[in-house]
Design an enzyme around this catalytic site. Structure first.
Site, PDB file in Angstrom:
ATOM      1  N   CYS A  64      -4.148   5.383  -4.227  1.00 20.39           N
ATOM      2  CA  CYS A  64      -3.225   4.737  -3.283  1.00 20.39           C
ATOM      3  C   CYS A  64      -3.011   3.272  -3.635  1.00 20.39           C
ATOM      4  O   CYS A  64      -1.978   2.683  -3.307  1.00 20.39           O
ATOM      5  CB  CYS A  64      -3.741   4.880  -1.856  1.00 20.39           C
ATOM      6  SG  CYS A  64      -5.350   4.122  -1.552  1.00 20.39           S
ATOM      7  N   HIS A  82      -7.822   3.023   2.745  1.00 20.34           N
ATOM      8  CA  HIS A  82      -6.510   3.456   2.285  1.00 20.34           C
ATOM      9  C   HIS A  82      -5.591   2.249   2.213  1.00 20.34           C
ATOM     10  O   HIS A  82      -5.724   1.313   3.005  1.00 20.34           O
ATOM     11  CB  HIS A  82      -5.964   4.494   3.272  1.00 20.34           C
ATOM     12  CG  HIS A  82      -4.752   5.229   2.791  1.00 20.34           C
ATOM     13  ND1 HIS A  82      -4.701   5.895   1.587  1.00 20.34           N
ATOM     14  CD2 HIS A  82      -3.531   5.421   3.381  1.00 20.34           C
ATOM     15  CE1 HIS A  82      -3.518   6.464   1.456  1.00 20.34           C
ATOM     16  NE2 HIS A  82      -2.787   6.176   2.525  1.00 20.34           N
ATOM     17  N   ASN A 132       2.925   4.313   4.202  1.00 26.57           N
ATOM     18  CA  ASN A 132       1.768   5.095   3.785  1.00 26.57           C
ATOM     19  C   ASN A 132       2.141   5.855   2.521  1.00 26.57           C
ATOM     20  O   ASN A 132       3.100   6.638   2.530  1.00 26.57           O
ATOM     21  CB  ASN A 132       1.370   6.076   4.898  1.00 26.57           C
ATOM     22  CG  ASN A 132       0.082   6.825   4.581  1.00 26.57           C
ATOM     23  OD1 ASN A 132      -0.323   6.944   3.432  1.00 26.57           O
ATOM     24  ND2 ASN A 132      -0.561   7.352   5.609  1.00 26.57           N
TER      25      ASN A 132
END
Length: 647
Positions: free
Chosen positions: A85, A255, A291
């Site tokens: 990520c 994240h 995201n």
């Protein structure tokens, strides 16, 4: 240890895109990259590992593949099963800078699937490392399972720029597995060449998230975003078990999220009057995030479809692109953002004339190294002194002098260490811990400093590729920037970048002291003295601009010019290397005039070499009258040492 970093980069640069494409056209074959082959060696660190992954070209996955479909947007970069990520978020942030996209994906039109181009299965991308951009060539064979891409992909099924960019990034890092769990700041630098800084939210708001502190951080981020900075935010995980753990609010720990907007949103704009138009209570600080999973969004206040959006007019909602789609992009109120997010990585793009824009910042770059030079600890040739915790060796580090002409100046400093790879070129050796220390020194210093003084700023120390230090409101004067490792005797190559809106003088200090003077005989440096001119006080008001002029044997110096009444305060230091142990210092007070300066007073002092520091107050003898009357006092601090390399 032999440095394999250059070997790794050279191996990537050895492939010439145009030549390889020309050979493919000649042979009527699609390109297969033998240096990063479609095998397990490009996927895993352990190439003997078994997998069911099938490598396929885009046209084998879907009809009518494209590099871009309607340009680049955050939704073009969706994370696959790879835990990268940090890279995917950086690519999402990259989509907001069209000029950078062109830099990372050069000549995209010529690489596009189209009737204008003959398809050869070869693509090229550019990344920034250690001060320069370089090209990476790949084929378009991508890892799939059951006919679908395993890793990064676009929400538009036939768009492939993000998947191909990820493959080029994997080649840069040695294999896909090396992309698992990287550093946000590294990815941002790789795709921008900017200066990366990681902001610890709790540290910035250490005294508690007061209204002033949160607004200040918001405006800092807003300004950076408006100046094309790439920004990624993350929620730190405290344990391995917490990584990618979903919170009840919809956010995910461990994240990274790309920041895609930082702005105020006007509330109920239709009914607001002229008088409350500028009221901060009638607008909301907001941040928009992406995201990389393309799903799992914030579900608290101001989330998609929440009642708070009723305060915003339909026209503004349309302008903001408000949707209720589960696309991974969402707005958050700023006060909630700082409550949950722990780290913000900001990659500043200082405008130094890149991309054809008008120049806004001056950039100064030095390439150097921390090295023992093969000598023992404590030898003057040692250049690996460690941090200021090691006082005896600290000043052995490389030193860079900067001169700042005007007060209230800002200077930004970035220190990056060179990566070292192991022999198989697939894994990087651990970074040493590095940091930056800056101190204000004597106005006339031309040689290396040997005792740390007047610290004005120290960066955090980190075992990372880069660290950053932003110095604000610096006074005019001379400074030394010292890049250091944490411990002495650690060796590594580094790049130091300095940015300033003003044109500042910069240079590497190499010599420890002046060399001997040869006149009739040889005069060696025998001692060193430091004079700090503190203040002058006068018996009658001057109401004029004055400065202090200092003469000592073969050297001379002067303070800055300041406005004086009864008192003139300088607090300015000067260093003098002494060839004569009986040296006298002649000090003169001058009035600064447009046409011709005028001396008004003088005094002198004989500085004994007592290896100590003392403060003295001298009578200022008038030079404008025949009598030797005192017109005031000059206060100074003097330090003299018989070791020329003591100060």
């Amino acid at each position: 240890m032999v440095c394999h970093r250059d070997k790794h980069i050279r191996s990537l640069q050895a492939q010439n895109y145009r030549q390889l494409r020309k050979e493919c056209l000649k042979k009527k074959q699609l390109f297969v990259d033998v240096t990063f082959p479609p095998t397990n060696s490009s996927l895993f660190l352990d190439q003997d590992r078994t997998s069911e992954i099938v490598w396929k070209r885009p046209e084998e996955i879907i009809k009518d593949p494209k590099l871009f479909v309607e340009g680049a947007s955050p939704n073009d970069v969706t994370q696959g099963i790879l835990g990268n990520c940090w890279f995917v978020s950086a690519c999402s942030a990259l989509t907001h800078n069209e000029e950078l996209i062109k830099k990372v994906i050069p000549d995209a039109r010529a690489q596009e699937w189209s009737d204008e181009n003959v398809y050869c299965g070869i693509f090229r991308f550019c990344f920034w490392r250690y001060g320069s951009w370089f090209e990476i060539v790949i084929d378009d064979l991508l890892p799939t399972k059951d006919g679908k891409l395993l890793f990064a992909r676009s929400k538009t099924p036939n768009e492939f720029w993000s998947a191909l960019l990820e493959k080029a990034f994997a080649k840069l890092y040695g294999c896909y597995e090396n992309l698992v769990g990287g550093q946000l700041a590294d990815a941002l630098q790789d795709v921008s060449g900017g200066v990366a800084e990681t902001i610890n939210v709790k540290k910035v708001l250490a005294d508690g998230p007061t209204k002033d502190s949160t607004i200040r951080l918001f405006k800092t981020l807003q300004t950076a975003f408006d100046h094309q900075a790439l920004i990624v935010a993350a929620i730190a995980a405290k344990s391995k078990e917490d990584i990618e753990k979903s919170l009840s609010c919809g956010l995910v720990k461990g994240h990274a999220y790309a920041v895609t907007a930082v702005r105020y949103i006007e509330l109920d704009a239709k009914s607001r009057s002229f008088f409350n138009f500028f009221s901060s209570d009638a607008r909301q600080m907001m941040i928009r995030l992406q995201n990389p999973w393309g799903e799992r969004e914030w579900n608290g206040p101001w989330s998609d479809g929440s009642p708070e959006w009723e305060q915003v007019t339909p026209a503004q909602k349309a302008e903001l692109g408000i949707t209720v789609d589960e696309d991974g992009e969402f707005w958050m109120p700023w006060e909630e953002f700082v409550k949950y997010f722990t780290d913000i990585s900001v990659c500043q793009l200082f405008n130094t004339g890149w991309f054809g824009f008008s120049k806004e910042f001056n950039e100064y770059i030095f390439f150097d190294e921390w090295t023992t030079n093969g000598v023992k600890l404590g030898d003057p040739k040692d250049r690996s002194g460690g941090c200021q915790n090691f006082a005896a060796t600290f000043c052995f580090n490389p030193q860079y002098q900067i001169n700042i002409a005007s007060s209230a100046s800002d200077v930004m400093i970035a220190l990056s260490q060179k990566e070292v790879y192991n022999e198989n070129l697939k894994q990087r050796e651990p970074f040493v811990t590095i940091g930056i220390h800056v101190m204000k020194v004597e106005l006339n210093r031309h040689h290396r400093i040997h005792q740390a003084i007047n610290p004005v700023g120290t960066s955090d120390y980190a075992s990372a590729r880069s660290v950053y230090l932003h110095l604000t409101n610096l006074d005019a004067g001379r400074y030394i920037i010292m890049p250091t490792t944490y411990a002495p005797r650690e060796q590594a190559e580094f790049m130091l970048r300095i940015y300033s809106k003003e044109d500042i003088e910069t240079k590497l200090l190499k010599k420890d002291m002046p060399k001997s003077i040869f006149l009739i005989t040889c005069h060696k440096v025998l001692a060193v003295s430091r004079l700090k001119i503190i203040e002058a006080t006068f018996t009658t008001p001057r109401d004029t601009d004055i400065y202090c002029y200092i003469k000592a044997d073969h050297d001379k110096a002067r303070t800055s010019t300041i406005r004086a009444s009864y008192t003139a305060k300088w607090d300015e230091m000067f260093i003098f290397y002494r060839y004569n142990l009986q040296q006298e210092y002649h000090l003169e007070i001058w009035e600064d005039h447009t046409l011709k300066d005028k001396p008004i007073g003088k005094c002198f002092i004989s500085a004994a070499i007592d290896n100590d520091t003392r403060t003295v107050s001298l009578d200022i003898e008038s030079t404008t009258t025949t009598s030797k009357e005192s017109i005031g006092k000059l206060t100074l601090e003097i330090s003299s040492f018989d070791d020329p390399m003591y100060l």
